[in-house]
Structure formats: C-alpha cells, structure tokens
Design a protein around this motif. Sequence first.
Motif, PDB file in Angstrom:
ATOM      1  N   SER A   1      -2.496   9.535  -1.041  1.00 18.40           N
ATOM      2  CA  SER A   1      -2.307   9.076   0.345  1.00 18.40           C
ATOM      3  C   SER A   1      -2.611   7.581   0.463  1.00 18.40           C
ATOM      4  O   SER A   1      -3.333   7.003  -0.356  1.00 18.40           O
ATOM      5  CB  SER A   1      -3.207   9.856   1.293  1.00 18.40           C
ATOM      6  OG  SER A   1      -4.553   9.493   1.093  1.00 18.40           O
ATOM      7  N   LYS A   2      -2.061   7.003   1.507  1.00 18.75           N
ATOM      8  CA  LYS A   2      -2.283   5.584   1.776  1.00 18.75           C
ATOM      9  C   LYS A   2      -3.764   5.318   2.064  1.00 18.75           C
ATOM     10  O   LYS A   2      -4.313   4.293   1.655  1.00 18.75           O
ATOM     11  CB  LYS A   2      -1.410   5.158   2.969  1.00 18.75           C
ATOM     12  CG  LYS A   2      -1.485   3.697   3.295  1.00 18.75           C
ATOM     13  CD  LYS A   2      -0.567   3.359   4.455  1.00 18.75           C
ATOM     14  CE  LYS A   2      -0.720   1.913   4.882  1.00 18.75           C
ATOM     15  NZ  LYS A   2       0.086   1.591   6.050  1.00 18.75           N
ATOM     16  N   ALA A   3      -4.410   6.288   2.723  1.00 15.77           N
ATOM     17  CA  ALA A   3      -5.838   6.146   3.037  1.00 15.77           C
ATOM     18  C   ALA A   3      -6.668   6.088   1.760  1.00 15.77           C
ATOM     19  O   ALA A   3      -7.643   5.335   1.667  1.00 15.77           O
ATOM     20  CB  ALA A   3      -6.305   7.295   3.910  1.00 15.77           C
ATOM     21  N   GLU A   4      -6.263   6.874   0.736  1.00 21.75           N
ATOM     22  CA  GLU A   4      -6.994   6.845  -0.532  1.00 21.75           C
ATOM     23  C   GLU A   4      -6.817   5.500  -1.226  1.00 21.75           C
ATOM     24  O   GLU A   4      -7.755   4.960  -1.828  1.00 21.75           O
ATOM     25  CB  GLU A   4      -6.516   7.978  -1.436  1.00 21.75           C
ATOM     26  CG  GLU A   4      -6.935   9.358  -0.932  1.00 21.75           C
ATOM     27  CD  GLU A   4      -6.416  10.497  -1.798  1.00 21.75           C
ATOM     28  OE1 GLU A   4      -6.406  10.345  -3.033  1.00 21.75           O
ATOM     29  OE2 GLU A   4      -6.029  11.522  -1.222  1.00 21.75           O
TER      30      GLU A   4
ATOM     31  N   LYS B   1     -11.157  -0.898  -0.770  1.00 22.87           N
ATOM     32  CA  LYS B   1     -12.370  -1.277  -0.020  1.00 22.87           C
ATOM     33  C   LYS B   1     -13.612  -1.073  -0.876  1.00 22.87           C
ATOM     34  O   LYS B   1     -14.542  -1.889  -0.851  1.00 22.87           O
ATOM     35  CB  LYS B   1     -12.476  -0.464   1.258  1.00 22.87           C
ATOM     36  CG  LYS B   1     -11.549  -0.952   2.340  1.00 22.87           C
ATOM     37  CD  LYS B   1     -11.722  -0.167   3.616  1.00 22.87           C
ATOM     38  CE  LYS B   1     -10.705  -0.639   4.649  1.00 22.87           C
ATOM     39  NZ  LYS B   1     -10.784   0.141   5.876  1.00 22.87           N
TER      40      LYS B   1
ATOM     41  N   SER C   1       0.938   4.175  -2.899  1.00 21.85           N
ATOM     42  CA  SER C   1       0.623   5.575  -2.610  1.00 21.85           C
ATOM     43  C   SER C   1       1.771   6.495  -3.030  1.00 21.85           C
ATOM     44  O   SER C   1       1.537   7.584  -3.555  1.00 21.85           O
ATOM     45  CB  SER C   1       0.287   5.763  -1.131  1.00 21.85           C
ATOM     46  OG  SER C   1       1.428   5.543  -0.338  1.00 21.85           O
TER      47      SER C   1
ATOM     48  N   LEU D   1       0.825  -1.215   0.000  1.00 16.41           N
ATOM     49  CA  LEU D   1       0.000   0.000   0.000  1.00 16.41           C
ATOM     50  C   LEU D   1       0.858   1.263   0.000  1.00 16.41           C
ATOM     51  O   LEU D   1       0.553   2.233  -0.710  1.00 16.41           O
ATOM     52  CB  LEU D   1      -0.933  -0.003   1.211  1.00 16.41           C
ATOM     53  CG  LEU D   1      -1.943  -1.146   1.283  1.00 16.41           C
ATOM     54  CD1 LEU D   1      -2.770  -1.037   2.557  1.00 16.41           C
ATOM     55  CD2 LEU D   1      -2.834  -1.158   0.075  1.00 16.41           C
ATOM     56  N   GLU D   2       1.913   1.280   0.781  1.00 16.56           N
ATOM     57  CA  GLU D   2       2.768   2.462   0.864  1.00 16.56           C
ATOM     58  C   GLU D   2       3.460   2.713  -0.471  1.00 16.56           C
ATOM     59  O   GLU D   2       3.566   3.862  -0.933  1.00 16.56           O
ATOM     60  CB  GLU D   2       3.796   2.308   1.985  1.00 16.56           C
ATOM     61  CG  GLU D   2       3.169   2.381   3.360  1.00 16.56           C
ATOM     62  CD  GLU D   2       4.206   2.281   4.474  1.00 16.56           C
ATOM     63  OE1 GLU D   2       5.382   2.620   4.243  1.00 16.56           O
ATOM     64  OE2 GLU D   2       3.808   1.879   5.567  1.00 16.56           O
TER      65      GLU D   2
ATOM     66  N   GLU E   1      -6.307   2.608   0.292  1.00 16.23           N
ATOM     67  CA  GLU E   1      -7.157   1.664   1.040  1.00 16.23           C
ATOM     68  C   GLU E   1      -8.621   1.863   0.695  1.00 16.23           C
ATOM     69  O   GLU E   1      -9.384   0.907   0.562  1.00 16.23           O
ATOM     70  CB  GLU E   1      -6.932   1.844   2.547  1.00 16.23           C
ATOM     71  CG  GLU E   1      -5.586   1.357   3.022  1.00 16.23           C
ATOM     72  CD  GLU E   1      -5.350   1.634   4.507  1.00 16.23           C
ATOM     73  OE1 GLU E   1      -6.121   2.416   5.104  1.00 16.23           O
ATOM     74  OE2 GLU E   1      -4.400   1.074   5.062  1.00 16.23           O
ATOM     75  N   PHE E   2      -9.021   3.136   0.517  1.00 16.23           N
ATOM     76  CA  PHE E   2     -10.402   3.449   0.184  1.00 16.23           C
ATOM     77  C   PHE E   2     -10.794   2.817  -1.151  1.00 16.23           C
ATOM     78  O   PHE E   2     -11.846   2.195  -1.286  1.00 16.23           O
ATOM     79  CB  PHE E   2     -10.597   4.973   0.148  1.00 16.23           C
ATOM     80  CG  PHE E   2     -11.995   5.398  -0.164  1.00 16.23           C
ATOM     81  CD1 PHE E   2     -12.999   5.273   0.773  1.00 16.23           C
ATOM     82  CD2 PHE E   2     -12.314   5.933  -1.407  1.00 16.23           C
ATOM     83  CE1 PHE E   2     -14.285   5.669   0.497  1.00 16.23           C
ATOM     84  CE2 PHE E   2     -13.592   6.318  -1.699  1.00 16.23           C
ATOM     85  CZ  PHE E   2     -14.596   6.192  -0.747  1.00 16.23           C
TER      86      PHE E   2
END
Length: 172
Positions: free
Chosen positions: A158-161, A167, A152, A148-149, A163-164
């Motif tokens: 971003s890492k959150a994006e 998901k 990104s 993931l890193e 993951e989003f």
Amino acid sequence: MNFEAINIEYLIVAMAAMILYLLYYVFTRDAEYNKNIRYVAMVAEELNKEIFYLKKKLNETQTSIKQNSSRMNDEDIYQEVERTVYDMVKPISVSIKRLEDSIHMIEGHIESRLSSLESGVKQISIPASIHGNDDEKIISLYKQGVGLETISKELHISKAEVEFVLKINKIK
C-alpha cells in the motif's frame, strides 16, 4: 334549623380564618417590602457618601493640579506622567511575565509528551508485508525519483506502507 346554624358558624369561622390569613399575609409582605426599602435606602446612602468623597477628592486633585502646574515645568510633568504610567503598567508586565512562564512550562510538558509519543510510535512493529529488502527497494526507487504510487504498485504494497518506510528512515 340547628343544622343551618352549624353551617353558618362554620362559614363564619372559615371566613374569619381566611381574613386572619390575609392579614398575616399582608403584614408579612409589608415587613418584607419595608426590609427591601430599608436596604435600598442604605445602599443609596452609601452611594451618596461615595459620591461626596469622590467630589471632595476631585476638588482636592484639581486644586493640587492648579498649584503644581504653576510650579512644574515640562520636564517635571513628563517625569510625573512617566512614573504614573510605569505604576499602571508594572502589574500588567508582571502578569504577562507569569503568563510567559506558564506557557514555557506548558511547552515543556508538550515536548516531553511528544517525545514520549514518538518513542512509542518507533516501538510499534513494522507491518509484516514490509521486509528489510523491501525497505531498500523503496528507498532506492524513491531516491531515483519514482513516485509513491508507482513504488506501491511495483512492490505490491500500500501507499501508506511506502510512506511509513520513508518516514521511519527519515527520508520524507
């Protein structure tokens, strides 16, 4: 002298009023104590009656047990115990059933709220930095085993994006 007589009269009247007040106070307190004592006596009498009835019931039960024990065989005793236990357990069983029904109803409410929240989350717009072709890149890189890193950093998001996107596409 007349002035001193008036002061003495006032003093006597004040003392008389104080004595009357003290007498009134003593009598009211005495009446209150008598009322409390009568109440305690009444409660004690009721307890004595209850003890008497309990002793009487105990004696009756003991004589009944003595009479029945000579007539009852082991199977009868077992059935009587089983009936008694069933009678004691039945209300508990009914209460547990009601609790289970309540829990199922609550679970249904929770499930409906979760589905409502999930549909609300799905309706939230995707961040502007993520485009359709970025989604495909993220998915393909992730399927290739890229972390993931790394994804990104490579796509400058971003890492959150990352993951989003995974998901939303039900990959992670």
